[in-house]
Motif scaffolding. Structure first.
Motif, PDB file in Angstrom:
ATOM      1  N   ALA A 227       0.840  -1.198   0.000  1.00 32.76           N
ATOM      2  CA  ALA A 227       0.000   0.000   0.000  1.00 32.76           C
ATOM      3  C   ALA A 227       0.876   1.250   0.000  1.00 32.76           C
ATOM      4  CB  ALA A 227      -0.928   0.001   1.213  1.00 32.76           C
ATOM      5  N   TYR A 228       2.038   1.137   0.631  1.00 37.50           N
ATOM      6  CA  TYR A 228       3.063   2.175   0.517  1.00 37.50           C
ATOM      7  C   TYR A 228       4.392   1.492   0.232  1.00 37.50           C
ATOM      8  CZ  TYR A 228       6.119   6.118   1.151  1.00 37.50           C
ATOM      9  OH  TYR A 228       7.057   7.092   0.926  1.00 37.50           O
ATOM     10  N   VAL A 229       5.073   1.908  -0.819  1.00 36.02           N
ATOM     11  CA  VAL A 229       6.351   1.314  -1.217  1.00 36.02           C
ATOM     12  C   VAL A 229       7.430   2.385  -1.129  1.00 36.02           C
ATOM     13  CG1 VAL A 229       7.642   0.149  -3.036  1.00 36.02           C
ATOM     14  CG2 VAL A 229       5.177  -0.283  -2.778  1.00 36.02           C
ATOM     15  N   PRO A 230       8.355   2.266  -0.172  1.00 35.31           N
ATOM     16  CA  PRO A 230       9.429   3.253  -0.066  1.00 35.31           C
ATOM     17  C   PRO A 230      10.352   3.230  -1.283  1.00 35.31           C
ATOM     18  CG  PRO A 230       9.234   1.951   1.949  1.00 35.31           C
ATOM     19  CD  PRO A 230       8.398   1.277   0.906  1.00 35.31           C
ATOM     20  N   GLU A 231      10.894   4.378  -1.614  1.00 34.14           N
ATOM     21  CA  GLU A 231      11.892   4.476  -2.671  1.00 34.14           C
ATOM     22  C   GLU A 231      13.222   3.891  -2.169  1.00 34.14           C
ATOM     23  OE1 GLU A 231      11.450   5.594  -5.725  1.00 34.14           O
ATOM     24  OE2 GLU A 231       9.343   6.125  -5.415  1.00 34.14           O
ATOM     25  N   PRO A 232      14.100   3.464  -3.064  1.00 33.54           N
ATOM     26  CA  PRO A 232      15.414   2.982  -2.640  1.00 33.54           C
ATOM     27  C   PRO A 232      16.128   4.027  -1.778  1.00 33.54           C
ATOM     28  CG  PRO A 232      15.067   2.470  -4.948  1.00 33.54           C
ATOM     29  CD  PRO A 232      13.920   3.344  -4.533  1.00 33.54           C
ATOM     30  N   GLY A 233      16.576   3.598  -0.597  1.00 32.71           N
ATOM     31  CA  GLY A 233      17.301   4.489   0.300  1.00 32.71           C
ATOM     32  C   GLY A 233      16.428   5.388   1.156  1.00 32.71           C
ATOM     33  N   GLU A 234      15.121   5.392   0.937  1.00 34.44           N
ATOM     34  CA  GLU A 234      14.217   6.235   1.728  1.00 34.44           C
ATOM     35  C   GLU A 234      14.227   5.781   3.193  1.00 34.44           C
ATOM     36  OE1 GLU A 234       9.419   7.330   1.857  1.00 34.44           O
ATOM     37  OE2 GLU A 234      10.298   6.342   0.106  1.00 34.44           O
ATOM     38  N   LYS A 235      14.434   6.720   4.106  1.00 37.82           N
ATOM     39  CA  LYS A 235      14.460   6.387   5.535  1.00 37.82           C
ATOM     40  C   LYS A 235      13.050   6.517   6.095  1.00 37.82           C
ATOM     41  CE  LYS A 235      18.009   7.389   8.147  1.00 37.82           C
ATOM     42  NZ  LYS A 235      18.993   8.089   9.015  1.00 37.82           N
ATOM     43  N   VAL A 236      12.515   5.387   6.545  1.00 34.57           N
ATOM     44  CA  VAL A 236      11.115   5.294   6.958  1.00 34.57           C
ATOM     45  C   VAL A 236      11.020   4.816   8.399  1.00 34.57           C
ATOM     46  CG1 VAL A 236       8.882   4.199   6.487  1.00 34.57           C
ATOM     47  CG2 VAL A 236      10.440   4.723   4.591  1.00 34.57           C
ATOM     48  N   ALA A 237      10.178   5.455   9.183  1.00 34.17           N
ATOM     49  CA  ALA A 237       9.890   4.997  10.537  1.00 34.17           C
ATOM     50  C   ALA A 237       8.453   4.506  10.589  1.00 34.17           C
ATOM     51  CB  ALA A 237      10.091   6.113  11.558  1.00 34.17           C
ATOM     52  N   VAL A 238       8.255   3.264  11.022  1.00 35.68           N
ATOM     53  CA  VAL A 238       6.935   2.685  11.195  1.00 35.68           C
ATOM     54  C   VAL A 238       6.606   2.719  12.684  1.00 35.68           C
ATOM     55  CG1 VAL A 238       5.497   0.632  10.919  1.00 35.68           C
ATOM     56  CG2 VAL A 238       7.238   1.178   9.205  1.00 35.68           C
ATOM     57  N   VAL A 239       5.550   3.429  13.048  1.00 34.81           N
ATOM     58  CA  VAL A 239       5.196   3.578  14.450  1.00 34.81           C
ATOM     59  C   VAL A 239       4.393   2.370  14.922  1.00 34.81           C
ATOM     60  CG1 VAL A 239       3.958   4.967  16.150  1.00 34.81           C
ATOM     61  CG2 VAL A 239       5.215   6.092  14.284  1.00 34.81           C
ATOM     62  N   LEU A 240       4.940   1.632  15.875  1.00 37.43           N
ATOM     63  CA  LEU A 240       4.212   0.553  16.554  1.00 37.43           C
ATOM     64  C   LEU A 240       3.626   1.175  17.809  1.00 37.43           C
ATOM     65  CD1 LEU A 240       6.725  -2.402  16.059  1.00 37.43           C
ATOM     66  CD2 LEU A 240       4.851  -1.650  14.577  1.00 37.43           C
ATOM     67  N   CYS A 241       2.356   1.582  17.698  1.00 36.94           N
ATOM     68  CA  CYS A 241       1.797   2.565  18.630  1.00 36.94           C
ATOM     69  C   CYS A 241       1.235   2.018  19.918  1.00 36.94           C
ATOM     70  CB  CYS A 241       0.729   3.389  17.912  1.00 36.94           C
ATOM     71  SG  CYS A 241      -0.624   2.394  17.214  1.00 36.94           S
ATOM     72  N   GLY A 242       0.976   0.689  19.990  1.00 36.54           N
ATOM     73  CA  GLY A 242       0.371   0.193  21.219  1.00 36.54           C
ATOM     74  C   GLY A 242       0.458  -1.308  21.373  1.00 36.54           C
ATOM     75  N   ALA A 243       0.387  -1.772  22.623  1.00 35.92           N
ATOM     76  CA  ALA A 243       0.510  -3.208  22.893  1.00 35.92           C
ATOM     77  C   ALA A 243      -0.438  -3.684  23.983  1.00 35.92           C
ATOM     78  CB  ALA A 243       1.949  -3.551  23.275  1.00 35.92           C
ATOM     79  N   ASN A 244      -1.570  -3.000  24.143  1.00 34.71           N
ATOM     80  CA  ASN A 244      -2.562  -3.455  25.119  1.00 34.71           C
ATOM     81  C   ASN A 244      -3.437  -4.522  24.463  1.00 34.71           C
ATOM     82  OD1 ASN A 244      -1.774  -1.815  27.291  1.00 34.71           O
ATOM     83  ND2 ASN A 244      -2.771  -0.062  26.353  1.00 34.71           N
ATOM     84  N   THR A 245      -2.914  -5.735  24.460  1.00 40.56           N
ATOM     85  CA  THR A 245      -3.547  -6.823  23.726  1.00 40.56           C
ATOM     86  C   THR A 245      -3.402  -8.109  24.506  1.00 40.56           C
ATOM     87  OG1 THR A 245      -3.604  -7.939  21.567  1.00 40.56           O
ATOM     88  CG2 THR A 245      -1.437  -7.410  22.444  1.00 40.56           C
ATOM     89  N   ASP A 246      -4.261  -9.038  24.240  1.00 42.45           N
ATOM     90  CA  ASP A 246      -4.138 -10.381  24.799  1.00 42.45           C
ATOM     91  C   ASP A 246      -3.311 -11.206  23.821  1.00 42.45           C
ATOM     92  OD1 ASP A 246      -4.349 -12.934  25.746  1.00 42.45           O
ATOM     93  OD2 ASP A 246      -6.525 -12.929  25.967  1.00 42.45           O
ATOM     94  N   PRO A 247      -2.095 -11.619  24.205  1.00 41.28           N
ATOM     95  CA  PRO A 247      -1.237 -12.335  23.266  1.00 41.28           C
ATOM     96  C   PRO A 247      -1.602 -13.813  23.103  1.00 41.28           C
ATOM     97  CG  PRO A 247      -0.123 -12.108  25.355  1.00 41.28           C
ATOM     98  CD  PRO A 247      -1.428 -11.365  25.479  1.00 41.28           C
TER      99      PRO A 247
END
Length: 323
Positions: free
Chosen positions: A294-314
């Motif tokens: 859905a989003y494809v970074p360009e070669p060398g593009e610096k991308v941060a993916v936010v893992l925003c939460g972990a209130n879950t039953d594992p």
């Protein structure tokens, strides 16, 4: 109702000064080269934040700002939430000995309800959607005089959330090109977009296909109500996005993308299989944007993916790795 002021980077900077030392600085870690395409992709582990999500930032800013202004009533603060914003509100209120009343849908995950009670909040479960809990919280505020906080649609809440982007940008040495963030009601997105615009960073706003308040608002050119039907609805299930989020999506460097629920589930499972990270479906939605293309970074593009939460039953993260 008085219209809220425009959210600006100045608000984010003020929030950063206000909550410094009260929230945990974000940790960023690199993914393996080529794991998520040809870009340089980093994970921002914001689920390590107090109460397990970025929401602590906005709650800390909201509470501290009202106390500074002498505007916190004896009845304390009330909020409606799918769970995470309530946890953050209860945590922030508890730090100052303030009463917190939290209204959540009956569908809120039990792990979040238990967490609210452990933090000392007065919990009321009502309705099956966030919108119903919100209406009940407004009635409570009118009857008791408690100040009404909001899960996402308040400048102090959004500005506090936006401090996350400033920290990510600094942690990566200022070379960040793009941040990928999940969107529910738009508080995190609006704050992040305000800060990202200042730093010249693109924002990729990710929503589930059937839980798309920002995407639909962009199509309509105005805030609209949307159906809520997603595995991530407990965190991303806002029926409408904030006006501030729409304004930033229209005027900043923003890409709105949608991901299906099965991709969200698969991304969450992959984080567990490969890194033993147990996150919420809302956090996995951001990663799903890169895994699905859905989003494809360009070669060398610096991308941060936010893992925003972990209130879950594992408990459902037990299958063998099939990815």
């Amino acid at each position: 109702m008085t219209e809220l002021p425009e959210l600006t980077y100045s608000d984010v900077k003020s929030a950063a000064d206000r909550i410094a030392g009260h929230v945990r600085p974000v940790t960023v870690v690199p993914t393996d080269p080529g794991e998520l395409g040809s870009g340089e992709v980093w994970f921002a582990l914001e689920f390590l934040q107090h109460t397990g999500t970025f929401k602590a930032r906005g709650a800390a800013n909201f509470t501290a700002a009202l106390l500074e202004a002498g505007a916190m009533p004896e009845a304390g603060v009330v909020i409606a939430s799918g769970g995470n914003a309530g946890l953050a509100c209860a945590w922030a209120a508890g730090r100052y000995g303030i009463r917190a009343s939290v209204f959540v849908p009956v569908t809120a995950p039990e792990v979040k309800v238990a967490g609210l009670r452990a933090l000392g909040a007065a919990v009321t479960q009502v309705g099956t959607e966030y919108a119903e809990a919100l209406e009940a919280s407004r009635t409570y505020a009118a009857e008791t005089g408690a100040v009404q906080s909001h899960a996402y649609d308040h400048p102090l809440i959004a500005a506090g959330a936006g401090t996350l982007l400033t920290e990510i940008h600094a942690a990566l040495g200022g070379g960040l090109d793009t941040v990928v963030v999940s969107v529910g009601g738009g508080g995190l997105f609006a704050g992040v977009a305000a800060a990202a615009d200042h730093h010249g960073v693109r924002v990729v706003a990710v929503e589930p296909e059937h839980c798309r308040s920002l995407n639909a608002a962009l199509e309509a050119g105005r805030v609209v109500d949307v159906p809520v039907d997603s595995v991530a609805a407990d965190s991303l299930g806002a029926r409408r996005v904030s006006a501030a989020a729409l304004r930033w999506a229209q005027h900043a460097d923003v890409r709105s993308v949608l991901v299906p629920d099965d991709a969200i589930v698969a991304a969450r499972q992959a984080l567990w299989d490969r890194r033993r990270l147990a996150v919420e479906h809302s956090a996995a939605a951001a990663l799903a944007a890169l895994r699905t293309g859905a989003y494809v970074p360009e070669p060398g593009e610096k991308v941060a993916v936010v893992l925003c939460g972990a209130n879950t039953d594992p408990g459902d993260l037990t299958k063998p790795d099939k990815t």
